[in-house]
Design an enzyme around this catalytic site. Structure first.
Site, PDB file in Angstrom:
ATOM      1  CE  LYS A 216      -6.549  -3.580  -1.417  1.00 50.40           C
ATOM      2  NZ  LYS A 216      -5.805  -2.352  -1.391  1.00 50.40           N
ATOM      3  NE  ARG A 252       0.695  -4.306   0.928  1.00 48.75           N
ATOM      4  CZ  ARG A 252      -0.271  -5.168   1.262  1.00 48.75           C
ATOM      5  NH1 ARG A 252      -1.343  -5.299   0.519  1.00 48.75           N
ATOM      6  NH2 ARG A 252      -0.139  -5.903   2.356  1.00 48.75           N
TER       7      ARG A 252
HETATM    8  C1  9MG Z   1      -1.672  -3.470   3.999  1.00 46.77           C
HETATM    9  N1  9MG Z   1      -2.355  -3.064   2.791  1.00 46.77           N
HETATM   10  C2  9MG Z   1      -3.490  -3.620   2.269  1.00 46.77           C
HETATM   11  N2  9MG Z   1      -3.838  -2.956   1.152  1.00 46.77           N
HETATM   12  C3  9MG Z   1      -2.919  -1.980   0.972  1.00 46.77           C
HETATM   13  C4  9MG Z   1      -2.748  -0.962   0.027  1.00 46.77           C
HETATM   14  O1  9MG Z   1      -3.614  -0.779  -0.952  1.00 46.77           O
HETATM   15  N3  9MG Z   1      -1.694  -0.134   0.147  1.00 46.77           N
HETATM   16  C5  9MG Z   1      -0.803  -0.282   1.179  1.00 46.77           C
HETATM   17  N4  9MG Z   1       0.229   0.573   1.256  1.00 46.77           N
HETATM   18  N5  9MG Z   1      -0.930  -1.229   2.118  1.00 46.77           N
HETATM   19  C6  9MG Z   1      -1.972  -2.051   2.010  1.00 46.77           C
END
Ligand code: 9MG
Length: 271
Positions: A216, A252
């Site tokens: 991020k 994720r």
């Molecule tokens: C699709 N997507 C992109 N970033 C995400 C995040 O932080 N959480 C979730 N659930 N989906 C995400």
């Protein structure tokens, strides 16, 4: 099907496969069918509990795509992966979720927390799929313009509590739902770090917490580049371990092997 905590014991890793041409975090590396399949299979070999397939970019500034285009992107990937690779579908669209579930998707990852498409709750409820409800202030095209909170952790927790109640009212079993504070979705660098530090307030809602911190931009920015659009692996791992320490359950991530290793070490430390 089991409750979500049994299916995804803490820590579980969710691999990211963006079937999009315009994702900052992976530069569109999985836009071609063959590349997406190879990536998804490799992620499972490396220890991912599930692979999240998405056909619409949710990066800041991204435009929405039509249901037809989203289906055109994700259906061939889901058809090819079939049963052996556990998959979730990253979508807010009922039509896309329905088709993905028919093709084996176990979990619907909805970044709009059931606010995007009025038909999605019924698709999830009737299928028995797992559901991730994520917090976002605004919408991807404009969400980073001027995110504003009085108390980011309290507001995100209150939002997720309300969306959880909405989902349960719509017939989705609570034991099948996890919550996500939505790092980077309508939040400044400072707000993201504040939220990470106070993740316990989201965990206290009593549902498993999924976090997406991998690559991020806030991670790149805290390292000194004010214009960063992504963050490096080293910072992603540090953030994941911090989130684990505060109770996060599902991670994720783009770099599955490295996160599995880091989280295995974190989980071995008695708490
Ligand atoms: C699709 N997507 C992109 N970033 C995400 C995040 O932080 N959480 C979730 N659930 N989906 C995400």
């Amino acid at each position: 099907m089991s409750a979500i905590e049994e299916r995804f014991p803490r820590p579980s890793v969710m691999g990211v496969v963006n079937v999009t041409p315009d994702s900052f975090s992976d530069g569109g590396v999985n836009f071609r069918l063959g590349d997406a399949i190879v990536s998804a299979r490799r992620m499972v070999e490396e220890g991912a509990a599930i692979v999240d397939i998405g056909g619409e970019s949710t990066r800041p500034g991204a435009d929405a795509v039509s249901p037809d285009e989203e289906l055109r992107r994700v259906v061939p990937v889901l058809e090819e992966l079939g049963g052996p690779v556990p998959v979730s579908i990253d979508t807010a669209k009922a039509e896309v979720a329905r088709r993905a579930i028919e093709l084996g998707a176990e979990l619907v990852n909805d970044v709009t927390a059931l606010r995007g498409d009025p038909g999605l709750a019924e698709v999830v409820a009737s299928s028995g799929a797992y559901l991730c409800l994520m917090h976002m202030q605004g919408e991807p095209r404009t969400m980073q313009d001027s995110p504003t909170y009085e108390d980011v952790a309290a507001e995100v927790a209150s939002f997720l509590e309300q969306r959880l109640a909405f989902a349960v009212d719509a017939g989705i079993a609570e034991e099948r739902i996890c919550l996500d504070p939505g790092f980077g979705f309508g939040k400044t660098v400072e707000q993201n770090f504040e939220l990470l530090g106070r993740l316990g307030q989201i965990v206290a809602l009593g549902r498993p917490v999924l976090v997406g911190l991998s690559r991020k931009r806030s991670l790149g920015r805290i390292l000194g580049d004010p214009n960063a659009t992504t963050g490096p692996l080293s910072a992603s791992l540090a953030a994941a371990v911090e989130a684990y320490d505060r109770g996060a359950a599902i991670f994720r991530v783009h770099d599955v092997r490295e996160h599995v290793e880091a989280l295995t070490v974190a989980a071995a430390v008695p708490r």
